[in-house]
Design a protein around this motif. Structure first.
Motif, PDB file in Angstrom:
ATOM      1  N   ASP A   3     -46.979  19.040  10.597  1.00  7.79           N
ATOM      2  CA  ASP A   3     -47.805  18.899   9.406  1.00  7.79           C
ATOM      3  C   ASP A   3     -46.964  19.268   8.177  1.00  7.79           C
ATOM      4  OD1 ASP A   3     -49.920  18.466   7.734  1.00  7.79           O
ATOM      5  OD2 ASP A   3     -51.348  19.634   8.958  1.00  7.79           O
ATOM      6  N   LEU A   4     -47.440  18.880   7.029  1.00  6.54           N
ATOM      7  CA  LEU A   4     -46.803  19.194   5.760  1.00  6.54           C
ATOM      8  C   LEU A   4     -47.750  20.092   4.970  1.00  6.54           C
ATOM      9  CD1 LEU A   4     -44.443  18.722   3.757  1.00  6.54           C
ATOM     10  CD2 LEU A   4     -45.779  16.820   2.821  1.00  6.54           C
ATOM     11  N   GLY A   5     -47.222  21.242   4.538  1.00  6.66           N
ATOM     12  CA  GLY A   5     -48.071  22.196   3.832  1.00  6.66           C
ATOM     13  C   GLY A   5     -47.533  22.572   2.473  1.00  6.66           C
ATOM     14  N   LEU A   6     -48.499  22.788   1.581  1.00  8.90           N
ATOM     15  CA  LEU A   6     -48.169  23.382   0.289  1.00  8.90           C
ATOM     16  C   LEU A   6     -48.271  24.891   0.439  1.00  8.90           C
ATOM     17  CD1 LEU A   6     -50.247  21.032  -2.054  1.00  8.90           C
ATOM     18  CD2 LEU A   6     -47.815  20.910  -1.568  1.00  8.90           C
ATOM     19  N   VAL A   7     -47.185  25.619   0.132  1.00  9.94           N
ATOM     20  CA  VAL A   7     -47.153  27.044   0.467  1.00  9.94           C
ATOM     21  C   VAL A   7     -46.696  27.883  -0.719  1.00  9.94           C
ATOM     22  CG1 VAL A   7     -46.733  26.679   2.928  1.00  9.94           C
ATOM     23  CG2 VAL A   7     -44.803  26.810   1.342  1.00  9.94           C
TER      24      VAL A   7
ATOM     25  N   ASN B 118     -52.349  17.413   6.412  1.00 14.06           N
ATOM     26  CA  ASN B 118     -52.999  16.580   7.441  1.00 14.06           C
ATOM     27  C   ASN B 118     -54.271  17.231   7.947  1.00 14.06           C
ATOM     28  OD1 ASN B 118     -50.981  14.713   7.155  1.00 14.06           O
ATOM     29  ND2 ASN B 118     -49.745  15.505   8.848  1.00 14.06           N
ATOM     30  N   LYS B 119     -54.146  18.507   8.246  1.00 15.05           N
ATOM     31  CA  LYS B 119     -55.284  19.208   8.834  1.00 15.05           C
ATOM     32  C   LYS B 119     -56.328  19.591   7.797  1.00 15.05           C
ATOM     33  CE  LYS B 119     -56.247  22.716  12.322  1.00 15.05           C
ATOM     34  NZ  LYS B 119     -55.701  23.774  13.159  1.00 15.05           N
ATOM     35  N   ARG B 120     -55.910  19.526   6.542  1.00 17.35           N
ATOM     36  CA  ARG B 120     -56.804  19.895   5.445  1.00 17.35           C
ATOM     37  C   ARG B 120     -57.414  21.280   5.668  1.00 17.35           C
ATOM     38  NH1 ARG B 120     -57.693  15.472   2.292  1.00 17.35           N
ATOM     39  NH2 ARG B 120     -57.150  13.444   3.226  1.00 17.35           N
ATOM     40  N   SER B 121     -56.523  22.205   5.885  1.00 17.96           N
ATOM     41  CA  SER B 121     -56.987  23.558   6.189  1.00 17.96           C
ATOM     42  C   SER B 121     -55.982  24.570   5.620  1.00 17.96           C
ATOM     43  CB  SER B 121     -57.118  23.744   7.701  1.00 17.96           C
ATOM     44  OG  SER B 121     -57.393  25.103   8.009  1.00 17.96           O
TER      45      SER B 121
ATOM     46  N   PHE C 287     -42.933  23.184  -0.495  1.00 16.08           N
ATOM     47  CA  PHE C 287     -43.407  22.439   0.676  1.00 16.08           C
ATOM     48  C   PHE C 287     -42.734  22.970   1.921  1.00 16.08           C
ATOM     49  CE2 PHE C 287     -43.575  19.672  -3.010  1.00 16.08           C
ATOM     50  CZ  PHE C 287     -44.864  19.168  -2.947  1.00 16.08           C
ATOM     51  N   VAL C 288     -43.525  22.964   3.012  1.00 20.76           N
ATOM     52  CA  VAL C 288     -42.987  23.316   4.333  1.00 20.76           C
ATOM     53  C   VAL C 288     -43.386  22.220   5.304  1.00 20.76           C
ATOM     54  CG1 VAL C 288     -43.081  24.907   6.268  1.00 20.76           C
ATOM     55  CG2 VAL C 288     -43.014  25.791   3.950  1.00 20.76           C
ATOM     56  N   ALA C 289     -42.396  21.639   5.910  1.00 22.88           N
ATOM     57  CA  ALA C 289     -42.649  20.648   6.975  1.00 22.88           C
ATOM     58  C   ALA C 289     -42.579  21.380   8.293  1.00 22.88           C
ATOM     59  CB  ALA C 289     -41.628  19.525   6.904  1.00 22.88           C
ATOM     60  N   LEU C 290     -43.749  21.687   8.853  1.00 26.37           N
ATOM     61  CA  LEU C 290     -43.804  22.467  10.086  1.00 26.37           C
ATOM     62  C   LEU C 290     -43.305  21.632  11.249  1.00 26.37           C
ATOM     63  CD1 LEU C 290     -47.265  24.253   9.644  1.00 26.37           C
ATOM     64  CD2 LEU C 290     -44.992  25.218   9.301  1.00 26.37           C
ATOM     65  N   ASN C 291     -42.471  22.267  12.051  1.00 25.46           N
ATOM     66  CA  ASN C 291     -41.914  21.638  13.263  1.00 25.46           C
ATOM     67  C   ASN C 291     -41.217  20.324  12.934  1.00 25.46           C
ATOM     68  OD1 ASN C 291     -42.872  23.664  15.105  1.00 25.46           O
ATOM     69  ND2 ASN C 291     -44.936  22.821  14.829  1.00 25.46           N
ATOM     70  N   ALA C 292     -40.570  20.280  11.765  1.00 23.88           N
ATOM     71  CA  ALA C 292     -39.925  19.031  11.354  1.00 23.88           C
ATOM     72  C   ALA C 292     -38.782  18.664  12.280  1.00 23.88           C
ATOM     73  CB  ALA C 292     -39.415  19.159   9.925  1.00 23.88           C
ATOM     74  N   PHE C 293     -38.137  19.645  12.888  1.00 21.54           N
ATOM     75  CA  PHE C 293     -36.989  19.376  13.747  1.00 21.54           C
ATOM     76  C   PHE C 293     -37.311  19.666  15.207  1.00 21.54           C
ATOM     77  CE2 PHE C 293     -35.211  20.136   9.563  1.00 21.54           C
ATOM     78  CZ  PHE C 293     -34.346  19.069   9.429  1.00 21.54           C
ATOM     79  N   ASN C 294     -38.607  19.685  15.557  1.00 22.53           N
ATOM     80  CA  ASN C 294     -39.006  19.845  16.964  1.00 22.53           C
ATOM     81  C   ASN C 294     -39.144  18.454  17.564  1.00 22.53           C
ATOM     82  OD1 ASN C 294     -40.160  20.484  19.445  1.00 22.53           O
ATOM     83  ND2 ASN C 294     -41.437  22.135  18.584  1.00 22.53           N
ATOM     84  N   LEU C 295     -38.201  18.022  18.402  1.00 20.02           N
ATOM     85  CA  LEU C 295     -38.142  16.662  18.937  1.00 20.02           C
ATOM     86  C   LEU C 295     -38.888  16.512  20.269  1.00 20.02           C
ATOM     87  CD1 LEU C 295     -34.372  15.940  18.160  1.00 20.02           C
ATOM     88  CD2 LEU C 295     -36.385  15.470  16.762  1.00 20.02           C
ATOM     89  N   SER C 296     -39.601  17.565  20.631  1.00 21.72           N
ATOM     90  CA  SER C 296     -40.341  17.484  21.903  1.00 21.72           C
ATOM     91  C   SER C 296     -41.488  16.481  21.781  1.00 21.72           C
ATOM     92  CB  SER C 296     -40.886  18.877  22.256  1.00 21.72           C
ATOM     93  OG  SER C 296     -41.732  18.789  23.383  1.00 21.72           O
ATOM     94  N   GLN C 297     -41.820  15.787  22.928  1.00 22.96           N
ATOM     95  CA  GLN C 297     -42.903  14.815  22.962  1.00 22.96           C
ATOM     96  C   GLN C 297     -44.224  15.442  23.357  1.00 22.96           C
ATOM     97  OE1 GLN C 297     -42.454  11.696  21.919  1.00 22.96           O
ATOM     98  NE2 GLN C 297     -40.285  12.218  21.492  1.00 22.96           N
TER      99      GLN C 297
END
Length: 724
Positions: free
Chosen positions: A677-681, A708-711, A660-670
């Protein structure tokens, strides 16, 4: 009985025919046997060449190739002409203790013959000198073909006696010097000749030859010395051998002494308790003025006041004008020192002479093994040739022999009153623990101890298996990478590979040092197995003498010795180190050591990694370009790492995994444009090759499916890895 007159004419013809037949048989015996390996053999020393087909002589009904030598360590070149030259099965010269092979038997260009160079050892002392040639058999399992050529070293030896004083006195021993071009080849003896006008003997003293003469009769006397050689020389046009040198003849004038000389029937008297108290019987010439039943004093000087050497007591007259006496001796005397004076009331009446020697006593026994120095240890080994030195008193006239042992004539033999040296061959099949030394059939109280050979043998008789076929320990040089589970490490012993027909080693005392360690080199367990005794099997000629309850029976299992962790429970990249060495305390020479280092190799490593990819470039399905650099993501991956196939515990710089990869998991920008998103990789990563870095910066490449994006999407970028 009367014969026909024609028979007398026939006898010479028959004699000539018989001589021709005997000569033909001798020549045919000198040729190689039919079907032999050699067609011709040439031996060259300096500029002289000797051929097997020409230069042979019969010795004890065997043909021998003779050659002249001038040095004890003569160097010779061999040219060997085979019956059939076979490049795939070359001839081989069997090694011997009588010579040193300088250049191996090698075929010359063209393949006509073989050439070799050898250096002989102690040619004068060597007996039964032979060259043995061997060729591999034509079929598997057949015995190799061999042919032996007997060699006969011969030398031209001269012996001369040059005198200026030819005057002798009855009963007085005189010593002259002999000159020879080969002192070692003259046979010496401690015994006198008997029954001659002038008795003699030849001895070797202080590096020279001495002729001892002892006149027995007055007047002009002829001395004939018939000397013998150790090595023969050729006569009759090189057809016969002879050991007898031409006799030396010398005329002497033998005079009487001022006092009458009385001869005795014994020339050698032993000084011991019996001869001192009871006395020995002695027959002495009648001195005419002897009184029976009277004691006469014997001294070494004519004047009064000399030391008492012996006393002679006259018992009765004999019919041959001699007197039977009792002789009691009190001191030693040598004939070469002076006369013995028979005195009555301190007045010298007669002279006589004989040797009075101490009782033969051996005070010390020394042994010298081949190639070694003299040692006080009397331990000898079966099958070896040794020199034995006996030291003591009155040894020259002793008749020593060694129980069940063959004495080999040698030019290094010494024979004096103080020391004698013998070269002996201990039989390889000797069944005694002690070799008694006898003197004239009586034990001397001295002996040699027979000890089995105890020499370290190369460790090729120790075999090891850890899941494969048994291999000798000596084949392992360096770490062994093994990629399967080690169920056990088993050591076995090839007991038939220790002793051979020509080399005996005896029992092998081994020590096993065992150590196991983990992948970081940290010690897991350490064991030492001492005094493992491996005995040669029944094929050894000394097998019956090796039997011992300590002899190792069966194999040695490593798991039976380990307690902390068995071999099949060891982690990846653990190391099993077993050092096999000879127990040094059991040997007088350095032993052998062999090391087995078994590494539990793995090809692939599976692990769960957590890393922080950052600045990833992603591309979604259906979009034409990559997105801008993203923030720090969180990746949890089940990864496969790959080890280098030839290095120990060394990973390759790439990994493949899924997770699993949690994209931008630590990007705190608003920023609403930030896409989390969470991806299976499925990712492949490339890591730096440094193994000691705690913080690494891998590169990621892969793709997967966004939940989430289902892509589907693809990603590429660096990351941050932390090694704990």
């Amino acid at each position: 009985m009367r014969f026909h007159p024609g028979f007398r004419l026939l006898v010479p013809s028959l004699f000539v025919l018989l001589s021709f037949l005997l000569t033909s048989l001798a020549v045919s015996a000198q040729q190689p046997a039919a079907g032999g390996l050699l067609r011709e053999l040439a031996l060259r020393t300096d500029t002289t060449r000797y051929l097997l087909s020409r230069n042979t002589v019969m010795v004890q009904n065997e043909a021998s190739l003779y050659f002249y030598y001038g040095q004890e360590d003569e160097t010779a070149e061999l040219e060997v002409y085979p019956e059939n030259f076979r490049a795939g099965k070359p001839l081989r010269l069997v090694r011997s203790a009588d010579f040193l092979l300088l250049d191996s038997l090698t075929a010359v260009p063209g393949g006509q013959f073989y050439r070799a160079k050898i250096r002989f050892k102690e040619l004068t002392a060597s007996r039964f000198l032979r060259l043995t040639f061997m060729q591999a058999p034509d079929s598997v399992g057949a015995a190799p073909r061999t042919q032996t050529v007997n060699l006969l070293p011969v030398t031209r030896t001269t012996l001369e006696l040059r005198l200026t004083d030819t005057e002798l006195f009855v009963g007085e021993e005189k010593v002259f010097e002999l000159s020879s071009n080969n002192l070692k080849n003259i046979r010496t003896t401690a015994d006198w000749t008997k029954g001659r006008d002038i008795d003699y003997r030849i001895t070797q003293e202080k590096g020279g030859l001495r002729l001892h003469v002892l006149p027995n009769a007055l007047g002009s006397r002829l001395l004939t010395v018939q000397a013998q050689t150790e090595r023969p020389f050729l006569t009759d046009n090189n057809r016969r051998i002879s050991y007898a040198l031409p006799p030396i003849r010398q005329d002497f004038t033998v005079k009487a002494s001022r006092l009458r000389f009385l001869s005795v029937d014994k020339k050698e008297i032993t000084l011991d308790e019996v001869s001192r108290r009871k006395g020995v019987e002695l027959i002495l010439d009648n001195g005419r003025t002897f009184d029976l039943k009277r004691t006469y004093r014997i001294e070494e000087q004519e004047e009064a006041g000399g030391a008492l050497i012996a006393e002679v007591f006259t018992r009765q007259y004999l019919t041959n004008d001699r007197v039977l006496c009792w002789l009691r001796v009190y001191n030693t005397h040598r004939q070469t020192d002076s006369y013995l004076y028979i005195k009555e009331n301190d007045q010298a009446k007669y002279i006589t002479n004989f040797n009075i020697s101490p009782k033969t006593t051996i005070n010390a026994v020394s042994v010298r093994h081949r190639g070694g120095d003299w040692t006080n240890s009397t331990n000898v080994n079966p099958g070896e040739t040794i020199d034995v030195r006996l030291e003591g008193e009155s040894l020259a006239r002793a008749r020593f022999h060694f129980e069940d042992v063959q004495v080999i004539p040698s030019d290094s033999s010494i024979r004096t009153d103080a020391a004698v040296v013998y070269r002996i061959q201990v039989p390889v099949t000797i069944d005694k623990k002690r070799i008694t030394i006898f003197n004239a059939g009586t034990p001397t109280g001295q002996s040699l101890s027979v000890r089995e050979f105890q020499r370290p043998h190369p460790l090729d008789f120790v075999g090891v298996t850890f899941g494969e076929s048994v291999r000798p320990m000596t084949r392992f040089n360096g770490p062994v990478l093994y990629d399967r589970t080690v169920s056990d490490v088993v050591f076995s012993f090839n007991t038939a590979g220790i002793d051979s027909d020509k080399q005996l080693y005896g029992k092998q005392y081994l020590t096993f040092d065992i150590r196991t360690q983990n992948a970081k080199g940290e010690l897991i367990e350490m064991r030492t197995l001492d005094n493992v005794v491996v005995c040669p099997d029944e094929t050894s000629v000394r097998a019956a003498f090796y039997r011992d309850k300590q002899c190792q029976v069966g194999n040695i299992s490593l798991n039976s010795l380990l307690s902390a962790r068995k071999t099949y429970l060891l982690d990846d990249w653990s190391t099993i180190i077993v050092t096999v060495r000879h127990t040094q305390a059991q040997y007088q020479e350095a032993g052998f050591t062999q090391k087995l280092e078994l590494v539990l190799q793995r090809r692939v490593k599976f692990d769960i990694d957590i890393s922080f990819p950052g600045g990833l470039l992603t591309k979604y399905k259906g979009e034409s370009s990559f997105t801008s650099f993203g923030g720090i993501s969180l990746a949890t991956l089940a990864q496969f790492s790959f080890y280098h196939p030839t290095k120990i515990n060394k990973l390759r710089p790439y990994k493949i995994g899924a997770g699993f990869v949690a994209l931008n998991a630590f990007n705190l920008s608003q920023d609403p444009d930030i896409k989390r998103d969470l991806g299976l990789v499925v990712l492949g990563s490339v890591y730096p090759t440094r193994s000691d870095a705690k913080l690494t910066f891998p590169l990621y490449l892969g793709g997967g499916y966004l939940m989430n994006k289902r892509s589907l999407f693809f990603l590429f970028g660096p990351g941050i890895g932390i090694r704990l």
